[in-house]
Design an enzyme around this catalytic site. Structure first.
Site, PDB file in Angstrom:
ATOM      1  N   ASN A  13     -16.828  -6.867 -26.232  1.00  0.00           N
ATOM      2  CA  ASN A  13     -15.985  -5.836 -26.840  1.00  0.00           C
ATOM      3  C   ASN A  13     -14.638  -6.452 -27.179  1.00  0.00           C
ATOM      4  O   ASN A  13     -13.865  -6.800 -26.289  1.00  0.00           O
ATOM      5  CB  ASN A  13     -15.825  -4.686 -25.837  1.00  0.00           C
ATOM      6  CG  ASN A  13     -14.918  -3.581 -26.334  1.00  0.00           C
ATOM      7  OD1 ASN A  13     -14.273  -3.701 -27.380  1.00  0.00           O
ATOM      8  ND2 ASN A  13     -14.843  -2.492 -25.588  1.00  0.00           N
ATOM      9  N   HIS A  62     -17.701   0.576 -33.598  1.00  0.00           N
ATOM     10  CA  HIS A  62     -16.987  -0.210 -32.595  1.00  0.00           C
ATOM     11  C   HIS A  62     -17.996  -0.756 -31.588  1.00  0.00           C
ATOM     12  O   HIS A  62     -18.862  -0.020 -31.096  1.00  0.00           O
ATOM     13  CB  HIS A  62     -15.939   0.660 -31.884  1.00  0.00           C
ATOM     14  CG  HIS A  62     -15.321  -0.040 -30.726  1.00  0.00           C
ATOM     15  ND1 HIS A  62     -14.789  -1.300 -30.836  1.00  0.00           N
ATOM     16  CD2 HIS A  62     -15.185   0.311 -29.421  1.00  0.00           C
ATOM     17  CE1 HIS A  62     -14.339  -1.681 -29.659  1.00  0.00           C
ATOM     18  NE2 HIS A  62     -14.572  -0.731 -28.788  1.00  0.00           N
ATOM     19  N   CYS A 117      -8.971   0.430 -29.610  1.00  0.00           N
ATOM     20  CA  CYS A 117     -10.217   0.027 -30.285  1.00  0.00           C
ATOM     21  C   CYS A 117     -10.407   0.721 -31.636  1.00  0.00           C
ATOM     22  O   CYS A 117     -11.243   0.298 -32.430  1.00  0.00           O
ATOM     23  CB  CYS A 117     -11.414   0.295 -29.386  1.00  0.00           C
ATOM     24  SG  CYS A 117     -11.284  -0.514 -27.790  1.00  0.00           S
TER      25      CYS A 117
END
Ligand code: ACO
Length: 322
Positions: free
Chosen positions: A278, A248, A111
């Site tokens: 996500n 993020h 990520c």
């Protein structure tokens, strides 16, 4: 010498999957998912690949920057879900968009991948090797998810985002910090191709994403504010100087916790995880694209980017928009 964002692009698969649709597969509910994560829906590939999504995002970034694909000198794709081991996604994207002069390669920092790729692009441009770079994050996480595991299948989505960055004399990226903690890799993991040959007798490897959600939660709350403060100190700026924090998009509660720890107004933390979930390395460039298109990121603003993920990896970057 630094780099500035000249154009952004984003791409999502067509198939939208709501929380209610997931609740038909596993024992969960829209209410539980929204309350614990802030996620309402995500987009899932019905055939789109990392390369096809990233190519769409890159073409849009080039168009918005008013640049031709042949002008791109460096093409970096951050991904942890490539369909192919060879050739890399970046070379496949190069072929799809016609960036035939570019040097193209992939980078995996989960990520935090887009952020690490952006830092790499900055280093290349600052050292005078290249004048510009297409930097993308793209994932098809849906193929790495155990769709029977309610603890993970509700969290992730597929998509891609890209930015074209160019050399600039003033403003642009002011500072960068990045960190890795390989000792804590087991907190969030996923097997790829296990060792398989006539001489190997070891156990087979886990093929799906496995996560200790609480550990990820506390890691993010501890390390992300510290990384942001470290990057701000390097740029000789304070939390109050920041106009927008682009974090993020893992979980709304994580972002709320980070804003509290920094003492910064939650309104400065735009989110798109309600719509897209996500998307790992695609999350930051997808959100950047949304904010540029909506005019919420403007010239003169101080913007902080911060990503965190498996590895464990994390980092932050401070930019003055120009
Ligand atoms: N629906 C309903 N119940 C669920 C679900 C679900 N989707 N998932 C877990 N539960 C249950 C568990 O089974 C458990 O039940 P039990 O008490 O009967 O055993 C209960 O809910 C509590 O489970 P926890 O895992 O303790 O739930 P928690 O409150 O920690 O929330 C979550 C889980 C949302 C994953 C949380 O830990 C979190 O947000 N962690 C951060 C992780 C994250 O965002 N990861 C994203 C990927 S990593 C990255 O991008 C960097």
């Amino acid at each position: 010498m630094s780099i500035r964002i000249a154009g952004t692009g984003g791409a999502l698969p067509e198939k939208k999957v709501t929380n209610d649709m997931i609740a038909q597969m596993v024992d969960t509910s829209d209410e539980w998912i929204r309350e614990r994560t802030g996620i309402g829906s995500r987009f899932v590939s019905t055939g789109e690949t990392v390369a096809s999504l990233v190519a769409r995002a890159c073409s849009l970034a080039l168009e918005r920057a008013g640049r031709e694909a042949e002008e791109v000198e460096l093409l970096l794709v951050a991904t942890c879900t490539p369909e192919d081991a060879l050739p890399c996604m970046a070379c496949q994207v190069q072929e799809k968009i016609g960036a035939k002069e570019a040097v193209a390669f992939d980078l995996n920092a989960a990520c935090a991948g887009f952020l690490f790729a952006l830092h790499t692009a900055w280093a290349y441009v600052e050292s005078g090797i290249y004048q510009n770079a297409l930097v993308a994050g793209g994932e098809v996480l849906s193929k790495m998810i155990d769709w029977q595991d309610r603890g993970t299948c509700v969290l992730f989505g597929d998509g891609a985002g890209a930015v074209l960055v160019e050399k600039c004399a003033d403003g642009g990226i002011l500072s960068f910090v990045q960190h890795s903690d390989g000792n804590r890799g087991a907190v969030l993991s996923c097997g790829a191709r296990p060792i398989a040959n006539p001489y190997f007798t070891g156990a087979s490897q886990e093929r799906y994403v496995r996560m200790d959600g609480r550990e990820v939660f506390s890691f993010a709350l501890r390390q992300v504010p510290a990384a942001i403060e470290e990057a701000l100190a390097k740029a000789r700026l304070a939390v109050e100087d920041v106009d927008v924090f682009v974090l993020h998009q893992a979980n709304r509660r994580i972002i709320e916790g980070i804003s509290r720890r920094l003492g910064a107004d939650l309104e400065k933390f735009p989110m798109n995880l309600e719509q897209v979930g996500n998307t790992s390395s695609a999350a930051i460039p997808l959100l950047l694209d949304m904010l540029y298109r909506e005019g919420r990121i403007r010239s003169g603003q101080v913007v902080v980017l911060s990503g965190f993920g498996a590895g464990l990896t994390y980092g932050a970057c401070v930019m003055r928009i120009n």
